[in-house]
Structure formats: C-alpha cells, structure tokens
Motif scaffolding. Structure first.
Motif, PDB file in Angstrom:
ATOM      1  N   HIS A  99      44.458  27.203  41.358  1.00  0.00           N
ATOM      2  CA  HIS A  99      45.265  28.145  40.832  1.00  0.00           C
ATOM      3  C   HIS A  99      45.545  28.211  39.271  1.00  0.00           C
ATOM      4  CE1 HIS A  99      47.988  31.446  42.079  1.00  0.00           C
ATOM      5  NE2 HIS A  99      48.797  30.872  41.382  1.00  0.00           N
ATOM      6  N   ASN A 100      45.445  27.081  38.825  1.00  0.00           N
ATOM      7  CA  ASN A 100      45.558  27.084  37.108  1.00  0.00           C
ATOM      8  C   ASN A 100      44.498  27.701  36.618  1.00  0.00           C
ATOM      9  OD1 ASN A 100      47.927  25.807  37.453  1.00  0.00           O
ATOM     10  ND2 ASN A 100      47.114  23.814  36.924  1.00  0.00           N
ATOM     11  N   VAL A 101      43.203  27.532  37.213  1.00  0.00           N
ATOM     12  CA  VAL A 101      41.956  28.120  36.606  1.00  0.00           C
ATOM     13  C   VAL A 101      42.115  29.653  36.718  1.00  0.00           C
ATOM     14  CG1 VAL A 101      39.333  28.402  36.790  1.00  0.00           C
ATOM     15  CG2 VAL A 101      40.576  26.179  36.727  1.00  0.00           C
ATOM     16  N   HIS A 102      42.330  29.978  37.825  1.00  0.00           N
ATOM     17  CA  HIS A 102      42.563  31.365  38.319  1.00  0.00           C
ATOM     18  C   HIS A 102      43.750  32.158  37.355  1.00  0.00           C
ATOM     19  CE1 HIS A 102      44.152  35.112  40.354  1.00  0.00           C
ATOM     20  NE2 HIS A 102      45.349  34.715  40.342  1.00  0.00           N
TER      21      HIS A 102
ATOM     22  N   THR B 211      41.786  35.214  34.798  1.00  0.00           N
ATOM     23  CA  THR B 211      41.926  35.916  35.930  1.00  0.00           C
ATOM     24  C   THR B 211      40.981  37.078  36.213  1.00  0.00           C
ATOM     25  OG1 THR B 211      44.427  35.711  35.527  1.00  0.00           O
ATOM     26  CG2 THR B 211      43.561  37.623  37.343  1.00  0.00           C
ATOM     27  N   ASN B 212      40.457  37.106  37.332  1.00  0.00           N
ATOM     28  CA  ASN B 212      39.325  38.264  37.725  1.00  0.00           C
ATOM     29  C   ASN B 212      38.023  38.258  37.002  1.00  0.00           C
ATOM     30  OD1 ASN B 212      40.922  39.301  39.875  1.00  0.00           O
ATOM     31  ND2 ASN B 212      40.621  41.616  38.841  1.00  0.00           N
ATOM     32  N   SER B 213      37.618  37.074  36.556  1.00  0.00           N
ATOM     33  CA  SER B 213      36.555  36.965  35.662  1.00  0.00           C
ATOM     34  C   SER B 213      35.698  36.565  37.016  1.00  0.00           C
ATOM     35  CB  SER B 213      36.358  35.786  34.855  1.00  0.00           C
ATOM     36  OG  SER B 213      35.100  35.531  34.381  1.00  0.00           O
TER      37      SER B 213
ATOM     38  N   PRO C  73      37.839  31.378  40.472  1.00  0.00           N
ATOM     39  CA  PRO C  73      37.582  31.226  41.907  1.00  0.00           C
ATOM     40  C   PRO C  73      38.441  31.834  43.201  1.00  0.00           C
ATOM     41  CG  PRO C  73      39.164  29.253  41.219  1.00  0.00           C
ATOM     42  CD  PRO C  73      38.856  30.042  39.893  1.00  0.00           C
ATOM     43  N   ASP C  74      39.570  32.496  42.709  1.00  0.00           N
ATOM     44  CA  ASP C  74      40.224  33.377  43.678  1.00  0.00           C
ATOM     45  C   ASP C  74      39.607  34.736  43.792  1.00  0.00           C
ATOM     46  OD1 ASP C  74      42.122  31.495  44.102  1.00  0.00           O
ATOM     47  OD2 ASP C  74      43.713  32.875  43.244  1.00  0.00           O
ATOM     48  N   ILE C  75      38.298  35.072  43.123  1.00  0.00           N
ATOM     49  CA  ILE C  75      37.770  36.392  43.450  1.00  0.00           C
ATOM     50  C   ILE C  75      36.214  35.802  43.835  1.00  0.00           C
ATOM     51  CG2 ILE C  75      39.118  37.923  41.906  1.00  0.00           C
ATOM     52  CD1 ILE C  75      36.661  38.032  40.162  1.00  0.00           C
TER      53      ILE C  75
ATOM     54  N   ILE D  54      47.762  38.071  48.593  1.00  0.00           N
ATOM     55  CA  ILE D  54      46.929  37.148  47.388  1.00  0.00           C
ATOM     56  C   ILE D  54      45.860  37.971  46.874  1.00  0.00           C
ATOM     57  CG2 ILE D  54      45.672  35.226  46.805  1.00  0.00           C
ATOM     58  CD1 ILE D  54      47.232  33.656  48.581  1.00  0.00           C
ATOM     59  N   THR D  55      44.934  38.702  47.736  1.00  0.00           N
ATOM     60  CA  THR D  55      43.929  39.387  47.369  1.00  0.00           C
ATOM     61  C   THR D  55      44.340  40.629  46.906  1.00  0.00           C
ATOM     62  OG1 THR D  55      43.523  40.074  49.562  1.00  0.00           O
ATOM     63  CG2 THR D  55      42.121  38.074  48.945  1.00  0.00           C
TER      64      THR D  55
END
Length: 561
Positions: free
Chosen positions: A305-308, A312-314, A319-321, A444-445
């Motif tokens: 989550h910290n990386v996210h 964000t959205n890269s 990793p969240d996308i 989340i998404t």
C-alpha cells in the motif's frame, strides 16, 4: 564535524554522480539524505523509498510519518541543496544517471543547456501519426470524471473541445504509443500546467492546507466513533455465533463476512497510524486484526500500500492496478510490462488476451473471490520473508505467522471442520463468508480504475498527481460505515494519516483547495462510479480486440508475401 557535514551544499551533478554510484539519495525540505543504511529497516519496505531516489520527497515523507520519525531522518543528512529542485527519474523507474567521470567530460555550456531543458515535463514519446485501427481517446469530460459544483467550471469545456492534431505525431510511433500520447495530452488540458512555478504554487497551497488541517484538530482521532464501531463489530460477532450454534450454518456466514468487511477498515486505519498515531500500538492493532481475526497480513499490506500511495495508477509500478491476466485498465498492459513491485513481467499471453476481452463482465464475479487473493499475497509475503528483517519492524513476520496459525485453528478447524457438518454446508459457508466482503474490493478498485494512468513526468507535484489518479465516492453520511472511509480516497491519498471519521469534515477544505489551484476534484456517486469503471474496462477490452485484429492482419500480410 557532523554539523559541518550537514551544511555542505550539493550541486545537481554531485547528486547525480552519487546516485550513479549506487547511493540512494532523497531530498526532504532541502536536506540531502543518503538512506542506503535505512532501506532494510524501513517498516513500509524498501521499494517505497526507492521510488523517491533523486526526487524531492518532502510531501510524500511528511504525509506518511510522524514528527518523531521525521526528526529521526536527520541522522541520514549529508548536506543540503539551494533553490528549487528538479526531480530525476528514479533508477527503479528506469532513470539513467551519469558518473562523475562522465559529467566531468561535459563542457559547461552543454551542461547548462541540458540542465535548462531537463524539466521532465514531457518524458514520453513526443508524438505519432494516429493509426485508424485505434479509436480516439474519449474527450467528453463527463466520461472522464464527474466534478463537484466547486470544481473549476472551465474544465469540462476545455476537455471536450480539445483537438489533438494527428499531423503532429511521428509515423515512427506505434499505435499503442500514439494512444498513450493522446491520453497524456488530454490530461495536460484538464489539469494545471507542469511548469515548475505552477507546480510549486500548488505545493505551497497544499502545505498551507496541511497546517490548517492540523490547526482544526483533524488529525485527532475521535475515539467515540471507534466505540460505535466496536458495538457494530460485537453485534456482527454475536449474530454469527448465535446462528452457528442454532445450526443456521449457511446463514451464519453472512454476519461473519460482514464482520471481516468492517474489520478491514480498522486494519487500514491502524496501518496508516490513524488511530493512536503510535507506531507500535497501531501496528499491533493492524496485525492482530488482520492475521488473528481475518487470516490476512497487515505487513504485506503496508509494503504494497505504501508503494501504491507513491506511484498511484502507474501501470509499471503500482501493485494495486496490476491484476494481469484478469484485468487491464490501460492499453499499456498489452506490452508485457515489467512490474517493479513484483519484479516480473506481466505477460500479455493467450489467457490474458481472452480475459481482457470480457473483463467488464467478469469484474464483479472476480471481486467475489478477492479475499482469497489476499490470502495468497499475505502467505507469499510471510513465507519468503519479504518484509523488514531488521529494525523496529523485525518482529512483524513472526507475530503474523502466529496469527495465521491462530486464525486457521479457530476458523478452519474449529468452525468449518468441527462445527459445520457436511461437505456442501462447509463449501457454501466458506464461499459466502468470503463473498460478502466483495464490496471492499469493489470500493478499492473503484477509486482508481476509472482514473488516469498517464505519466505526466517528474515535474508534476504530489497533490496534483494524487487528485488526477484518485476519485472520491459521494454517499450519504449514514452510509459512511459501509464504505469505511474509502469513499474519501482522494482526500486520504492527500493526507493518509487523518483518521477516517474526520475525512468528511476535511472534504470541504480539499474542495476549496482544488478550486484555488484549479485542479478538478473527481466525485462520483457509488452507482455512477461503478458505471464509469465498467465503461473503462469495456473500452480497454475493445482496444484489446482491435489490437488483436491488427496483429492478425499484419501476420496474414507477412505470410501472403
């Protein structure tokens, strides 16, 4: 001696040479920090820091850390800079750095020319002739984002009227690159200019808002609200136990799933140190709730989550996308992108090509099984020891491994195996208890899938990037418990340590800030937001189909010759 070392003024070339030599240099409040020694100790993982190498990370660092931690960073200071810093592209993102020897060979005049043009405001391919096989980027502002009444009034007309001159695109650019460039151009019209002066003004206003938030006490946790949360948890737990003991096995799965759904918000709050603001207390709350009560890993979540929050959205870095082969929210995933988080290529293979075509139909069914994927990610994190092995977080892994044993003992053995009779009863109980948590995964998404994935370069400020890649969900106040604060995702990305029960009060301040700096504030209703996400998935799926047809035509043409 130490003070003399900290007062040394570094030039841009000297910092570039240090990074070329393998040093991890980060700029915070004009201080030059060499953080190599801290990388293996960082509780949030080393990748969060690596994405800040060569950058002014002031806003990212200050928003994620307490005043005590910020003071701790001073021990890594090796000097300072003067003037406005122009960010490098970090090595983890593909940035190239010249050694001191290489820099010494560059004439002063040439170096000055390079420095003056190196603003990173347009780090993508300059252009391409648009191929007819790809449909043009949608320029209708209403399809890009729904804004509140306080958002800038001119944005809608400016986006809808933008005309991208195909003649300006280079024939050498691929159709995928051409589409990428068009998405960048649309964002450049919709958002403030990327010149250093404009972005510096946004940062200044953002920091002034931070001070106002502190002055109004919005970082102070409302523990009464958590008392109400506790009552809600207790009712769900009591109902689960009552129904289970009454032999209503399948029905009992619903309150258990609801309890897990609600406890996820508690884990999110504590992992951001948004409850007591004490690292050890909040970390313990997060890990106990996640592992002992839910079978998940808060340690994995913090690393992910910290990386996210930073990238964000890269498509390459967030990793969240990165959900290949099941979902792609950008055509860029058609290019076998390398994930810097998972350190592997996200292969666009035959299975992915099939799944992406129908992703707007499979979105909700797959969300029903989202919790099983969280198990997998958490187990991998713990099994391979991917978290910090040293420092204040060394014990996270072992505490959570014990939590896994406890969870699967009471849930897997005690409830599913010992209490519930019959294979089908067990199957439906497990399936339903997990499926009930699906709204969390949708939430989340929802906040990111509909938003921009374009990279506007290194001059874009932290607040602008967060607002460009994140949306909020509009809902009545009485439904806040259901969304758990995640409906204020854009505000949360700007100020991640604000307790969630204060986010609604913060919203008006953020809207005023957006008006002042002319940044659109994305706000959708829950239903409308879902429609936009499904539309985005459908559009990317359609582009995948067109791209596949193009490839087939090329192959057939090659064989015919």
């Amino acid at each position: 001696m130490a003070q003399q070392r900290k007062s040394r003024v570094f030039t841009r070339n000297e910092i570039e040479a240090l990074i070329a030599a393998g040093r991890s240099i980060v700029i915070v409040r004009g201080k030059v920090l060499k953080v190599d020694a801290w990388l293996p100790y960082h509780p949030g993982g080393d990748k969060a820091i690596r994405h800040m190498v060569g950058r002014d990370a002031t806003d990212e660092v200050e928003q994620f850390h307490s005043a005590e931690t910020l003071k701790f960073t001073e021990r890594y200071q090796i000097g300072r800079i003067e003037g406005l810093w122009t960010n490098f592209v970090p090595p983890i993102q593909g940035g190239k750095f010249r050694t001191q020897e290489e820099l010494d060979k560059i004439p002063d005049e040439e170096e000055n020319a390079i420095s003056s043009s190196d603003d990173g405001s347009d780090n993508t391919a300059s252009s391409a002739t648009e191929s007819p096989i790809f449909e043009p980027v949608e320029h209708d502002a209403s399809s890009l984002r729904k804004r509140t009444a306080t958002s800038r009034a001119s944005s809608a007309s400016s986006i809808s009227s933008v005309e991208l001159d195909d003649a300006s695109y280079s024939p050498k650019m691929t159709v995928l690159d051409a589409r990428t460039q068009k998405e960048i151009d649309v964002d450049k019209v919709a958002y403030p200019p990327l010149d250093p002066q404009t972005q510096a003004n946004i940062v200044q206003k953002y920091r002034e808002l931070q001070q106002r938030i502190e002055d109004e006490g919005l970082y102070n946790c409302n523990y009464t609200s958590y008392g109400i949360e506790g009552i809600r948890y207790s009712i769900a737990l009591a109902l689960f136990i009552y129904l289970l003991r009454s032999s209503w096995y399948i029905t009992s799965a619903f309150p258990l799933g609801f309890l897990w759904h609600q406890l996820s918000f508690l884990v999110h709050d504590a992992s951001h140190m948004g409850i007591t603001h004490d690292f050890f207390i909040d970390s313990t709350i997060a890990m106990f709730t996640a592992s002992y009560l839910g079978g998940l890993s808060a340690g994995w979540w913090k690393s992910n989550h910290n990386v996210h929050h930073i990238v964000t959205n890269s498509p390459e870095h967030d990793p969240d996308i990165e959900h290949m082969p099941f979902f792609a929210i950008s055509h860029r995933f058609f290019q076998n992108l390398f994930s810097t988080y998972y350190e592997r290529a996200m292969t666009y293979d035959a299975f992915a090509k099939f799944m992406i075509l129908y992703q707007n139909y499979t979105y909700y069914p797959i969300m029903l099984f989202g919790r099983f994927n969280l198990y997998r990610l958490g187990w991998a994190h713990l099994w391979f020891g991917l978290g910090p092995k040293k420092g204040i977080a060394w014990w996270f892994r072992w505490f959570e491994i014990v939590g896994q044993v406890v969870f699967w003992t009471w849930y897997g053995y005690g409830v599913v195996y010992k209490t519930i009779p019959g294979g089908w009863n067990r199957f439906w109980f497990v399936l339903i208890s997990h499926a009930v948590t699906a709204p969390l995964h949708v939430q989340i998404t929802l906040s990111h899938f509909a938003m921009s994935t374009a990279d506007l370069g290194v001059t874009e400020s932290f607040p602008q990037k967060m607002l460009r890649t994140t949306m909020d969900v509009d809902c009545p106040q009485w439904l806040d418990f259901f969304h758990g604060g995640l409906q204020f995702q854009a505000i949360h990305h700007l100020y991640p340590r604000i307790p969630r029960h204060n986010l609604r009060r913060t919203q008006k301040l953020v809207q005023d800030f957006c008006n002042e700096v002319d940044i659109p504030y994305a706000l959708y209703g829950f239903v409308d937001g879902n429609k936009v996400v499904i539309g985005k998935l459908r559009d990317v799926g359609r582009q995948a189909a067109i791209f596949a047809e193009c490839q087939r035509s090329i192959m057939e043409g090659a064989h015919s010759h």
